[in-house]
Design a protein around this motif. Structure first.
Motif, PDB file in Angstrom:
ATOM      1  N   THR A 208       0.839  -1.212   0.000  1.00 32.13           N
ATOM      2  CA  THR A 208       0.000   0.000   0.000  1.00 32.13           C
ATOM      3  C   THR A 208       0.871   1.258   0.000  1.00 32.13           C
ATOM      4  N   GLU A 209       1.971   1.213   0.746  1.00 30.54           N
ATOM      5  CA  GLU A 209       2.870   2.379   0.772  1.00 30.54           C
ATOM      6  C   GLU A 209       3.500   2.616  -0.608  1.00 30.54           C
ATOM      7  N   TRP A 210       3.846   1.541  -1.245  1.00 31.35           N
ATOM      8  CA  TRP A 210       4.447   1.615  -2.584  1.00 31.35           C
ATOM      9  C   TRP A 210       3.443   2.211  -3.584  1.00 31.35           C
ATOM     10  N   LEU A 211       2.210   1.704  -3.532  1.00 30.98           N
ATOM     11  CA  LEU A 211       1.196   2.214  -4.460  1.00 30.98           C
ATOM     12  C   LEU A 211       0.825   3.669  -4.128  1.00 30.98           C
ATOM     13  N   LEU A 212       0.917   4.029  -2.850  1.00 30.87           N
ATOM     14  CA  LEU A 212       0.670   5.435  -2.506  1.00 30.87           C
ATOM     15  C   LEU A 212       1.815   6.328  -2.991  1.00 30.87           C
ATOM     16  N   ALA A 213       3.023   5.777  -3.010  1.00 27.50           N
ATOM     17  CA  ALA A 213       4.153   6.537  -3.570  1.00 27.50           C
ATOM     18  C   ALA A 213       3.887   6.778  -5.063  1.00 27.50           C
ATOM     19  N   ALA A 214       3.401   5.743  -5.741  1.00 24.56           N
ATOM     20  CA  ALA A 214       3.030   5.902  -7.164  1.00 24.56           C
ATOM     21  C   ALA A 214       1.916   6.942  -7.298  1.00 24.56           C
ATOM     22  N   GLU A 215       1.000   6.927  -6.347  1.00 26.18           N
ATOM     23  CA  GLU A 215      -0.132   7.859  -6.376  1.00 26.18           C
ATOM     24  C   GLU A 215       0.330   9.320  -6.337  1.00 26.18           C
ATOM     25  N   TYR A 216       1.412   9.577  -5.599  1.00 27.89           N
ATOM     26  CA  TYR A 216       1.967  10.940  -5.569  1.00 27.89           C
ATOM     27  C   TYR A 216       2.307  11.406  -6.980  1.00 27.89           C
ATOM     28  N   ILE A 217       2.902  10.506  -7.766  1.00 31.35           N
ATOM     29  CA  ILE A 217       3.308  10.873  -9.130  1.00 31.35           C
ATOM     30  C   ILE A 217       2.066  10.999 -10.021  1.00 31.35           C
ATOM     31  N   LEU A 218       1.187  10.012  -9.922  1.00 34.82           N
ATOM     32  CA  LEU A 218      -0.019  10.015 -10.761  1.00 34.82           C
ATOM     33  C   LEU A 218      -0.900  11.226 -10.453  1.00 34.82           C
ATOM     34  N   SER A 219      -1.041  11.542  -9.179  1.00 33.20           N
ATOM     35  CA  SER A 219      -1.957  12.625  -8.817  1.00 33.20           C
ATOM     36  C   SER A 219      -1.397  13.994  -9.202  1.00 33.20           C
ATOM     37  N   GLY A 220      -0.099  14.040  -9.471  1.00 32.42           N
ATOM     38  CA  GLY A 220       0.480  15.285  -9.973  1.00 32.42           C
ATOM     39  C   GLY A 220       0.190  15.467 -11.457  1.00 32.42           C
ATOM     40  N   GLY A 221      -0.236  14.392 -12.120  1.00 33.98           N
ATOM     41  CA  GLY A 221      -0.576  14.493 -13.545  1.00 33.98           C
ATOM     42  C   GLY A 221       0.314  13.656 -14.450  1.00 33.98           C
ATOM     43  N   ASN A 222       1.309  12.990 -13.883  1.00 31.85           N
ATOM     44  CA  ASN A 222       2.183  12.131 -14.700  1.00 31.85           C
ATOM     45  C   ASN A 222       1.659  10.692 -14.611  1.00 31.85           C
ATOM     46  N   ALA A 223       1.107  10.211 -15.718  1.00 30.38           N
ATOM     47  CA  ALA A 223       0.459   8.888 -15.716  1.00 30.38           C
ATOM     48  C   ALA A 223       1.431   7.753 -15.987  1.00 30.38           C
ATOM     49  N   ASN A 224       2.700   8.110 -16.268  1.00 33.66           N
ATOM     50  CA  ASN A 224       3.640   7.087 -16.732  1.00 33.66           C
ATOM     51  C   ASN A 224       4.560   6.576 -15.630  1.00 33.66           C
ATOM     52  N   VAL A 225       4.026   5.667 -14.852  1.00 31.75           N
ATOM     53  CA  VAL A 225       4.792   5.083 -13.741  1.00 31.75           C
ATOM     54  C   VAL A 225       4.944   3.578 -13.969  1.00 31.75           C
ATOM     55  N   ILE A 226       6.179   3.118 -13.781  1.00 35.01           N
ATOM     56  CA  ILE A 226       6.473   1.679 -13.860  1.00 35.01           C
ATOM     57  C   ILE A 226       6.937   1.266 -12.469  1.00 35.01           C
ATOM     58  N   LEU A 227       6.350   0.221 -11.932  1.00 32.70           N
ATOM     59  CA  LEU A 227       6.767  -0.253 -10.606  1.00 32.70           C
ATOM     60  C   LEU A 227       7.895  -1.270 -10.774  1.00 32.70           C
ATOM     61  N   CYS A 228       8.818  -1.273  -9.817  1.00 33.28           N
ATOM     62  CA  CYS A 228       9.918  -2.238  -9.885  1.00 33.28           C
ATOM     63  C   CYS A 228      10.138  -2.888  -8.523  1.00 33.28           C
ATOM     64  N   GLU A 229       9.888  -4.186  -8.474  1.00 31.22           N
ATOM     65  CA  GLU A 229      10.159  -4.962  -7.248  1.00 31.22           C
ATOM     66  C   GLU A 229      11.648  -5.289  -7.224  1.00 31.22           C
ATOM     67  N   ARG A 230      12.355  -4.853  -6.175  1.00 28.29           N
ATOM     68  CA  ARG A 230      13.810  -5.038  -6.118  1.00 28.29           C
ATOM     69  C   ARG A 230      14.241  -5.767  -4.848  1.00 28.29           C
ATOM     70  N   GLY A 231      13.258  -6.382  -4.194  1.00 31.62           N
ATOM     71  CA  GLY A 231      13.614  -7.147  -3.008  1.00 31.62           C
ATOM     72  C   GLY A 231      13.413  -6.343  -1.749  1.00 31.62           C
TER      73      GLY A 231
END
Ligand code: PEP
Ligand code: MN
Length: 329
Positions: A208-231
């Protein structure tokens, strides 16, 4: 709740904006996409009066725009190469850009293998202030020159907002490292630009924290986010990190964002990168981010986990044979 308005006509939508503001004071209105994000708001009599103005999507998770309910799928196309959906994308390169020779040799190999994205850190987040910190601007110039010569796209880390213009000038994808996943101010600012962002999972971050971090970017208007699981970090020093394979199908249930895996940081040891690459691929990852070096033993950072060129080539051939979907290789 996400409300997508059919019109931007202020006099028509103002009563709705006022109503939502009153009931969800931290809602966010994006004029460009005509989207209103109001967490915790649900359809009630008051809102029902406005339903003709747009599409109302109820979402019960703290992240809204990152939710699978907001969008079926995000596919990001960079200079003709698509990430997400049915595409499988390989990104490879050194942990750190060290010199021209190293990066050009890597770029030539990537082209030969059909890989379209080169990774490499020019500004490196190092645990010790006495470690190699990267070549900085010179490193960015080397990366983009090699990318130009070999038709590659550059993935490189943005460590600090003060470097944004400089890094964005050379990068096709801005990598936010594990240590910066919680840098909320920076995430918000990355929301205001239109460069794709590769958002690594914090080493202790919950989904949830990771997706909320993505939400910060998306909610600013940048729709282009790629998630990366790195362990994620565990109690056991035998593995550098624990690559969370299970999170890959989980993210695909929860979100529309592409999810790739980094088996290099995920295990910390070159001998285990192949197994984890195959596992992450079988689990449905949209791609892999892999560290490689012409002479792993001499690498100035993460030498233990860098694949030799021979090992990377063998892995790519194995992946090509096993992946049914179209690959960017
Ligand atoms: C890297 O990709 O070299 C890196 C520093 O990764 P992470 O932020 O996942 O540690
Ligand atoms: Mn590294």
């Amino acid at each position: 709740m996400i409300i997508r308005l059919h019109t931007a006509n202020r006099s028509q939508i103002q009563p709705l904006l006022d109503y939502v503001q009153q009931h969800s004071p931290y809602c966010k209105w994006n004029e460009v996409t005509r989207t209103l994000v109001a967490p915790k708001l649900s359809m009630d009599e008051g809102l029902a009066a406005f339903t003709e103005l747009g599409e109302f999507i109820e979402i019960d998770t703290p992240y809204q725009l990152a939710s699978i309910k907001a969008k079926a799928e995000t596919v990001i196309t960079i200079k003709g190469e698509s990430i997400g959906g049915n595409n499988f994308t390989l990104m490879a390169g050194p942990c750190s850009v060290e010199n021209e020779e190293q990066v050009f040799a890597t770029a030539a190999l990537l082209q030969q293998l059909g890989i379209k994205f080169i990774r490499g850190g020019a500004y490196k987040p190092r645990t010790s202030p006495y470690a190699f910190m990267g070549l900085g601007k010179k490193g960015l110039q080397i990366l983009s020159a090699a990318a130009k010569a070999y038709d590659l796209r550059v993935v490189t880390e943005i460590m600090d907002l003060s470097l944004l213009d400089e890094v964005a000038e050379h990068a096709d994808i801005l990598q936010v490292g594990s240590r910066n996943m919680h840098n909320f101010y920076m995430l918000g600012e990355l929301g205001k630009i239109n460069k794709p962002v590769l958002l690594k999972r914090g080493m202790q971050a919950k989904v949830t924290e990771w997706l909320l971090a993505a939400e910060y970017i998306l909610s600013g208007g940048n729709a282009n986010v790629i998630l990366c699981e790195r362990g994620i970090r565990s109690f056991d020093p035998e593995t550098r990190n624990v690559l969370d394979i299970g999170v890959i199908p989980l993210i695909k249930e929860l979100s529309h964002l592409p999810i790739i895996a980094d088996p290099s940081h995920g295990t910390g040891k070159a001998s285990r990168v192949e197994s984890l690459s195959l596992a992450a691929t079988a689990a449905g990852a949209h791609g892999l981010l892999i560290e490689t070096h012409p002479n792993p033993a001499q690498a100035l950072s993460d030498s233990q986990q860098a694949l030799s060129f021979e090992s990377l080539s063998a892995l790519v051939h194995q992946l090509k044979a096993s992946i049914p979907t179209p690959m960017s290789v």
